[in-house]
Scaffold this motif. Structure first.
Motif, PDB file in Angstrom:
ATOM      1  N   GLY A  82       0.828  -1.193   0.000  1.00  0.00           N
ATOM      2  CA  GLY A  82       0.000   0.000   0.000  1.00  0.00           C
ATOM      3  C   GLY A  82       0.860   1.239   0.000  1.00  0.00           C
ATOM      4  N   PRO A  83       0.254   2.396   0.209  1.00  0.00           N
ATOM      5  CA  PRO A  83       0.999   3.666   0.083  1.00  0.00           C
ATOM      6  C   PRO A  83       2.114   3.849   1.098  1.00  0.00           C
ATOM      7  N   THR A  84       1.993   3.242   2.275  1.00  0.00           N
ATOM      8  CA  THR A  84       3.046   3.424   3.282  1.00  0.00           C
ATOM      9  C   THR A  84       4.054   2.274   3.292  1.00  0.00           C
ATOM     10  N   THR A  85       3.773   1.196   2.561  1.00  0.00           N
ATOM     11  CA  THR A  85       4.675   0.036   2.580  1.00  0.00           C
ATOM     12  C   THR A  85       6.111   0.386   2.180  1.00  0.00           C
ATOM     13  N   PRO A  86       6.344   1.271   1.181  1.00  0.00           N
ATOM     14  CA  PRO A  86       7.734   1.603   0.842  1.00  0.00           C
ATOM     15  C   PRO A  86       8.532   2.172   2.006  1.00  0.00           C
ATOM     16  N   GLN A  87       7.864   2.728   3.005  1.00  0.00           N
ATOM     17  CA  GLN A  87       8.594   3.279   4.148  1.00  0.00           C
ATOM     18  C   GLN A  87       9.154   2.184   5.061  1.00  0.00           C
ATOM     19  N   TYR A  88       8.807   0.939   4.772  1.00  0.00           N
ATOM     20  CA  TYR A  88       9.340  -0.208   5.502  1.00  0.00           C
ATOM     21  C   TYR A  88      10.370  -0.971   4.659  1.00  0.00           C
ATOM     22  N   CYS A  89      10.724  -0.426   3.519  1.00  0.00           N
ATOM     23  CA  CYS A  89      11.634  -1.081   2.587  1.00  0.00           C
ATOM     24  C   CYS A  89      13.080  -0.873   3.045  1.00  0.00           C
ATOM     25  N   LEU A  90      13.779  -1.947   3.351  1.00  0.00           N
ATOM     26  CA  LEU A  90      15.105  -1.845   3.963  1.00  0.00           C
ATOM     27  C   LEU A  90      16.107  -1.135   3.067  1.00  0.00           C
ATOM     28  N   SER A  91      15.971  -1.277   1.775  1.00  0.00           N
ATOM     29  CA  SER A  91      16.940  -0.658   0.864  1.00  0.00           C
ATOM     30  C   SER A  91      16.928   0.865   0.958  1.00  0.00           C
ATOM     31  N   ARG A  92      15.776   1.451   1.282  1.00  0.00           N
ATOM     32  CA  ARG A  92      15.715   2.914   1.431  1.00  0.00           C
ATOM     33  C   ARG A  92      16.653   3.385   2.542  1.00  0.00           C
ATOM     34  N   TYR A  93      16.749   2.592   3.588  1.00  0.00           N
ATOM     35  CA  TYR A  93      17.554   2.970   4.746  1.00  0.00           C
ATOM     36  C   TYR A  93      19.040   2.723   4.490  1.00  0.00           C
ATOM     37  N   VAL A  94      19.362   1.712   3.684  1.00  0.00           N
ATOM     38  CA  VAL A  94      20.749   1.519   3.270  1.00  0.00           C
ATOM     39  C   VAL A  94      21.183   2.688   2.393  1.00  0.00           C
ATOM     40  N   ASP A  95      20.326   3.086   1.454  1.00  0.00           N
ATOM     41  CA  ASP A  95      20.629   4.252   0.618  1.00  0.00           C
ATOM     42  C   ASP A  95      20.869   5.495   1.474  1.00  0.00           C
ATOM     43  N   ALA A  96      19.997   5.705   2.461  1.00  0.00           N
ATOM     44  CA  ALA A  96      20.105   6.891   3.306  1.00  0.00           C
ATOM     45  C   ALA A  96      21.373   6.871   4.158  1.00  0.00           C
ATOM     46  N   ALA A  97      21.848   5.684   4.514  1.00  0.00           N
ATOM     47  CA  ALA A  97      23.018   5.572   5.385  1.00  0.00           C
ATOM     48  C   ALA A  97      24.326   5.798   4.648  1.00  0.00           C
ATOM     49  N   LEU A  98      24.347   5.553   3.357  1.00  0.00           N
ATOM     50  CA  LEU A  98      25.602   5.655   2.608  1.00  0.00           C
ATOM     51  C   LEU A  98      25.896   7.101   2.228  1.00  0.00           C
ATOM     52  N   LEU A  99      27.101   7.528   2.529  1.00  0.00           N
ATOM     53  CA  LEU A  99      27.546   8.891   2.220  1.00  0.00           C
ATOM     54  C   LEU A  99      28.327   8.959   0.916  1.00  0.00           C
ATOM     55  N   VAL A 100      28.724   7.809   0.390  1.00  0.00           N
ATOM     56  CA  VAL A 100      29.533   7.776  -0.830  1.00  0.00           C
ATOM     57  C   VAL A 100      28.621   7.627  -2.046  1.00  0.00           C
ATOM     58  N   PRO A 101      29.058   8.089  -3.211  1.00  0.00           N
ATOM     59  CA  PRO A 101      28.244   7.919  -4.429  1.00  0.00           C
ATOM     60  C   PRO A 101      27.999   6.445  -4.705  1.00  0.00           C
ATOM     61  N   HIS A 102      26.777   6.123  -5.052  1.00  0.00           N
ATOM     62  CA  HIS A 102      26.415   4.743  -5.371  1.00  0.00           C
ATOM     63  C   HIS A 102      25.111   4.749  -6.153  1.00  0.00           C
ATOM     64  N   GLU A 103      24.911   3.700  -6.915  1.00  0.00           N
ATOM     65  CA  GLU A 103      23.633   3.535  -7.579  1.00  0.00           C
ATOM     66  C   GLU A 103      22.561   3.243  -6.526  1.00  0.00           C
ATOM     67  N   PRO A 104      21.313   3.641  -6.756  1.00  0.00           N
ATOM     68  CA  PRO A 104      20.259   3.286  -5.805  1.00  0.00           C
ATOM     69  C   PRO A 104      20.224   1.772  -5.594  1.00  0.00           C
ATOM     70  N   VAL A 105      20.099   1.369  -4.347  1.00  0.00           N
ATOM     71  CA  VAL A 105      20.074  -0.060  -4.036  1.00  0.00           C
ATOM     72  C   VAL A 105      18.915  -0.720  -4.773  1.00  0.00           C
ATOM     73  N   ARG A 106      19.208  -1.782  -5.481  1.00  0.00           N
ATOM     74  CA  ARG A 106      18.159  -2.534  -6.161  1.00  0.00           C
ATOM     75  C   ARG A 106      17.649  -3.612  -5.210  1.00  0.00           C
ATOM     76  N   ASN A 107      16.366  -3.570  -4.916  1.00  0.00           N
ATOM     77  CA  ASN A 107      15.781  -4.492  -3.942  1.00  0.00           C
ATOM     78  C   ASN A 107      14.936  -5.529  -4.656  1.00  0.00           C
ATOM     79  N   LEU A 108      15.437  -6.760  -4.706  1.00  0.00           N
ATOM     80  CA  LEU A 108      14.727  -7.873  -5.341  1.00  0.00           C
ATOM     81  C   LEU A 108      13.922  -8.692  -4.334  1.00  0.00           C
ATOM     82  N   ALA A 109      14.015  -8.353  -3.066  1.00  0.00           N
ATOM     83  CA  ALA A 109      13.299  -9.104  -2.035  1.00  0.00           C
ATOM     84  C   ALA A 109      11.797  -8.986  -2.246  1.00  0.00           C
ATOM     85  N   HIS A 110      11.060  -9.996  -1.748  1.00  0.00           N
ATOM     86  CA  HIS A 110       9.613 -10.004  -1.947  1.00  0.00           C
ATOM     87  C   HIS A 110       8.922 -10.649  -0.744  1.00  0.00           C
TER      88      HIS A 110
END
Length: 321
Positions: A82-110
């Motif tokens: 639903g609309p709030t489910t992405p806020q529980y997506c772990l890859s968003r938090y890995v992206d937010a934690a990294l300070l170095v340039p990187h491609e957006p984390v690709r999340n294949l989990a389901h």
């Protein structure tokens, strides 16, 4: 409570019916959450050999996440997304934690991984290798190779070997979670017969350590330690930041199984801390280690532009001391 009962009923129905059509829907027709939005999965390749990561890429360059609902993002109020489910997506938090340039984390989990862990795992690993990752993260990849159907310990451990066999194809750095004690979720998200015995959990974790010890590119993150501390509301220290006793239960949702958004921030940092601890050439300033900062940056509506202040829609991560 009604939603939790319904979720358990869906879980049981999928297992009892063996619904191949549900599996095909889950892994072919539904979008995959990624750090950059939603992206439909591409067909799996069965002929292509395992791809090697590009030599010039740093370890953070192209991260791919595999696994089940804790990685994909799950909230009991939106069991099918639903609309709030992405806020529980772990890859968003890995992206937010990294300070170095990187491609957006690709999340294949389901979240439907539990329907058939072996088929789902094979599909995800195939897709991960095709992406030529520099780092693969599988926090809960092995969970359903130990939990789920098959009440006999020997059956669970045989299935666990299949999960390890799938992970053998990953030749780049790999962070994998161990098997936690989620027996507390028996009254909410899990059926009692899906939960392995404590002996089976211990045996699986011993086997994981043995397996990883022969593979220098593999790092184990203690998913079991994270869940144990959160369920007991015990203090949790991570890279110099301590979440005080009495303030960590909020890291898990009320189902006692899935991380809350603040829990996602802490779990993402636990993954990065485990990986950094095994890197002799780890550089300072690569990771934002304050879980409050990671939560603030990652927990916001997906439509907001980068840098927009996060709205306090859930409890904030307690300050470290």
């Amino acid at each position: 409570m009604a939603i939790l009962i319904q979720h358990r009923a869906w879980n049981r129905d999928f297992r009892n019916a063996g619904l191949l059509s549900a599996l095909l829907l889950a892994f072919s027709g539904l979008p995959v959450l990624t750090g950059a939005g939603q992206e439909p999965p591409t067909p799996a390749s069965t002929a292509r050999p395992p791809a090697k990561p590009a030599a010039a890429k740093p370890p953070w360059g192209r991260i791919v996440m595999v696994g089940a609902s804790a990685s994909a993002g799950f909230t009991e109020s939106e069991p099918l997304g639903g609309p709030t489910t992405p806020q529980y997506c772990l890859s968003r938090y890995v992206d937010a934690a990294l300070l170095v340039p990187h491609e957006p984390v690709r999340n294949l989990a389901h979240a439907m991984f539990f329907v058939n862990a072996e088929a789902a795992g094979r599909y995800q690993i195939d897709q991960a290798l095709n992406a030529r990752p520099t780092l693969v993260i599988g926090v809960d990849f092995l969970f359903w190779f130990c939990y789920g159907d098959g009440p006999a310990d020997k059956d669970r451990l045989q299935r666990f070997e299949k999960g390890l066999k799938l992970l053998e194809a990953v030749q780049c750095p790999l962070v994998v979670g161990d098997i936690p004690d989620a027996s507390g979720a028996a009254d909410s998200a899990l059926d009692a017969d899906q939960i392995p015995s404590s002996e089976a959990m211990s045996a699986a974790n011993r086997r994981l350590k043995e397996w990883a010890a022969r593979r220098p590119h593999v790092v184990i993150v203690s998913l079991s330690g994270f869940m144990r501390a959160a369920l007991a509301n015990q203090a949790l220290t991570l890279h110099g930041h301590t979440l005080e006793e009495g303030k960590t239960r909020m890291l898990l949702q009320s189902d006692k199984l899935h991380p809350s958004p603040p829990g996602c921030a802490v779990l993402a940092l636990a993954v990065l801390d485990a990986f950094e601890s095994g890197r002799p050439a780890a550089a300072a300033g690569e990771v934002r280690w304050d879980p409050k900062d990671v939560f603030r940056l990652a927990f916001k509506p997906q439509s907001e532009p980068p840098g927009h202040p996060a709205k306090q829609l859930s409890p904030s991560v307690p300050a470290g001391k």
